[in-house]
Scaffold this motif. Structure first.
Motif, PDB file in Angstrom:
ATOM      1  N   TRP A  20       0.829  -1.206   0.000  1.00  0.00           N
ATOM      2  CA  TRP A  20       0.000   0.000   0.000  1.00  0.00           C
ATOM      3  C   TRP A  20       0.868   1.262   0.000  1.00  0.00           C
TER       4      TRP A  20
ATOM      5  N   GLN B 179       2.521   1.825  -3.381  1.00  0.00           N
ATOM      6  CA  GLN B 179       1.557   2.340  -4.358  1.00  0.00           C
ATOM      7  C   GLN B 179       1.265   3.822  -4.100  1.00  0.00           C
TER       8      GLN B 179
ATOM      9  N   ARG C   4       4.100   5.970  -5.304  1.00  0.00           N
ATOM     10  CA  ARG C   4       4.124   6.103  -6.766  1.00  0.00           C
ATOM     11  C   ARG C   4       3.335   7.316  -7.239  1.00  0.00           C
TER      12      ARG C   4
END
Length: 191
Positions: free
Chosen positions: A53, A56, A59
């Motif tokens: 998590w 991500q 990102r």
């Protein structure tokens, strides 16, 4: 980035409990063998989920620290292939790679992390792969030292075990690199 770091602390932290066997033994006595395994698994799983998590989330706001040359991506593919063979060596019985290294999975983690650090220059990747690299360097040294102190050495392997290990590692690497890395990680290493 906070969730990524928290996940790394939980995941790698629980994997460091083997460095303090007296503490770990007290926890096993406190929770029971199955209770400790359950707690260990729960903390590792929570850490893993937070890593995914957090990565991500990181990102969404990429911070580029350095731009590696394109050929580093090819070197990373080779490093990852070697890491998969070492991972296979941890599980395939009777191979000389395991006999020589003692802890091929940890050695594979070092190579995997180093390859990714060399080929990807974003902050999130440096945090993720840097943490795994530091952990693997420390873990490998500690485990090898512990084995020497205890007089532990893996059983000798055979050529047949080596061949099976390499084939399993190459097949697993090909499946992951060509088909699974894209859907699972979001990056297709080979286009």
């Amino acid at each position: 980035m906070t969730m990524l770091i928290l996940g790394l602390v939980l995941f790698l932290g629980i994997h460091c409990t083997g460095f303090a066997p007296a503490w770990r033994d007290r926890q096993v006595a406190r929770f029971g063998a199955n209770g400790w395994k359950g707690l260990y698994s729960l903390v590792a799983l929570a850490g893993f989920v937070l890593i995914i998590w957090g990565f991500q989330q990181a990102r969404l706001n990429p911070v580029l620290l350095y731009t590696p040359p394109v050929w580093m991506g090819h070197l990373n593919a080779l490093f990852t292939l070697i890491a998969f063979i070492l991972l296979a060596a941890a599980y395939v019985p009777g191979n000389r790679i395991h006999a020589k290294l003692g802890h091929p999975m940890v050695a594979g983690t070092k190579i995997w992390a180093l390859g990714h650090l060399l080929s990807i220059g974003f902050l999130r990747d440096v945090v993720l792969f840097g943490a795994f690299l530091v952990w693997a360097i420390v873990a490998f040294a500690r485990l090898r030292r512990r084995d020497r102190a205890r007089g532990v050495s893996p059983a000798p392997g055979t050529l047949k075990g080596d061949v099976i290990t390499v084939v399993v590692g190459v097949v697993a690497w090909a499946l992951f690199a060509f088909w699974l890395h894209g859907p699972l990680i979001g990056v297709r290493p080979f286009g």
